[in-house]
Design a protein around this motif. Structure first.
Motif, PDB file in Angstrom:
ATOM      1  N   ASP A  38       0.807  -1.219   0.000  1.00  0.00           N
ATOM      2  CA  ASP A  38       0.000   0.000   0.000  1.00  0.00           C
ATOM      3  C   ASP A  38       0.844   1.275   0.000  1.00  0.00           C
ATOM      4  O   ASP A  38       0.551   2.211  -0.758  1.00  0.00           O
ATOM      5  N   ALA A  39       1.859   1.346   0.848  1.00  0.00           N
ATOM      6  CA  ALA A  39       2.664   2.576   0.955  1.00  0.00           C
ATOM      7  C   ALA A  39       3.350   2.943  -0.361  1.00  0.00           C
ATOM      8  O   ALA A  39       3.254   4.100  -0.797  1.00  0.00           O
ATOM      9  N   PRO A  40       4.032   2.010  -1.026  1.00  0.00           N
ATOM     10  CA  PRO A  40       4.641   2.384  -2.311  1.00  0.00           C
ATOM     11  C   PRO A  40       3.605   2.811  -3.349  1.00  0.00           C
ATOM     12  O   PRO A  40       3.863   3.724  -4.139  1.00  0.00           O
ATOM     13  N   GLY A  44       4.207   6.456  -4.095  1.00  0.00           N
ATOM     14  CA  GLY A  44       5.034   6.352  -5.293  1.00  0.00           C
ATOM     15  C   GLY A  44       6.367   5.722  -4.894  1.00  0.00           C
ATOM     16  O   GLY A  44       6.853   5.921  -3.773  1.00  0.00           O
ATOM     17  N   TRP A  45       6.918   4.926  -5.808  1.00  0.00           N
ATOM     18  CA  TRP A  45       8.143   4.201  -5.491  1.00  0.00           C
ATOM     19  C   TRP A  45       9.302   5.135  -5.184  1.00  0.00           C
ATOM     20  O   TRP A  45      10.124   4.856  -4.314  1.00  0.00           O
ATOM     21  N   ARG A  50      13.079   6.849  -1.098  1.00  0.00           N
ATOM     22  CA  ARG A  50      13.768   7.925  -0.390  1.00  0.00           C
ATOM     23  C   ARG A  50      13.619   7.744   1.122  1.00  0.00           C
ATOM     24  O   ARG A  50      14.586   7.862   1.871  1.00  0.00           O
ATOM     25  N   LEU A  51      12.420   7.435   1.569  1.00  0.00           N
ATOM     26  CA  LEU A  51      12.171   7.211   2.989  1.00  0.00           C
ATOM     27  C   LEU A  51      12.943   5.997   3.502  1.00  0.00           C
ATOM     28  O   LEU A  51      13.497   6.023   4.608  1.00  0.00           O
ATOM     29  N   ASN A  55      16.064   5.954   6.388  1.00  0.00           N
ATOM     30  CA  ASN A  55      15.829   5.241   7.642  1.00  0.00           C
ATOM     31  C   ASN A  55      16.616   3.933   7.689  1.00  0.00           C
ATOM     32  O   ASN A  55      17.751   3.923   8.134  1.00  0.00           O
ATOM     33  N   ALA A  56      16.037   2.852   7.254  1.00  0.00           N
ATOM     34  CA  ALA A  56      16.675   1.540   7.377  1.00  0.00           C
ATOM     35  C   ALA A  56      18.016   1.472   6.660  1.00  0.00           C
ATOM     36  O   ALA A  56      18.990   0.934   7.199  1.00  0.00           O
ATOM     37  N   ALA A  57      18.102   2.011   5.473  1.00  0.00           N
ATOM     38  CA  ALA A  57      19.353   1.924   4.709  1.00  0.00           C
ATOM     39  C   ALA A  57      20.488   2.695   5.377  1.00  0.00           C
ATOM     40  O   ALA A  57      21.653   2.309   5.266  1.00  0.00           O
TER      41      ALA A  57
END
Length: 124
Positions: A38-40, A44-45, A50-51, A55-57
């Motif tokens: 749902d979020a992507p 949008g991808w 970017r998010l 964060n995780a990356a």
């Protein structure tokens, strides 16, 4: 972050623990569809990526740096290993038996890190 910190002082153990905790958290049945389907679609991808990178990356990149991954491979390694975990989460989301898929993905993640750490880790 807590799982990585609790894994001890070895950067390899921290990377593994943090990555497994990430995959476990994002594939929780209550979150997986929202985070990876749902979020992507809603954001949008490009925005979703970017998010993820912010964060995780960021934490993954820091862990790889602490392992001694060479600067010229750090960004590519982060992108590829992050991508592998994100693809695993997407794959899990599509499976009928989520718990079995999670277990398989954690086993595959262990193999991926074992192979990667054989060549990427430079002892101090």
């Amino acid at each position: 972050m807590t799982a990585a910190t609790n894994a001890g002082s070895d950067a390899r153990d921290q990377l593994r623990a943090g990555s497994h905790a990430f995959l476990y958290a994002v594939t929780d049945i209550s979150a997986i569809r929202i985070l990876f389907v749902d979020a992507p679609a809603a954001l949008g991808w490009q925005e979703w990526r970017r998010l993820d990178e912010e964060n995780a990356a960021t934490h993954l990149r820091s862990a790889l740096h602490d392992l001694g991954v060479a600067d010229d491979l750090l960004d590519a390694s982060t992108a590829q290993l992050s991508g592998a975990m994100n693809e695993a989460a997407l794959w899990i989301a599509q499976q009928e038996n989520i718990e079995a898929a999670r277990m398989q993905s954690h086993a595959a993640l262990d193999r991926l890190f074992t192979a990667y750490l054989l060549t990427a880790y430079i002892p101090a």
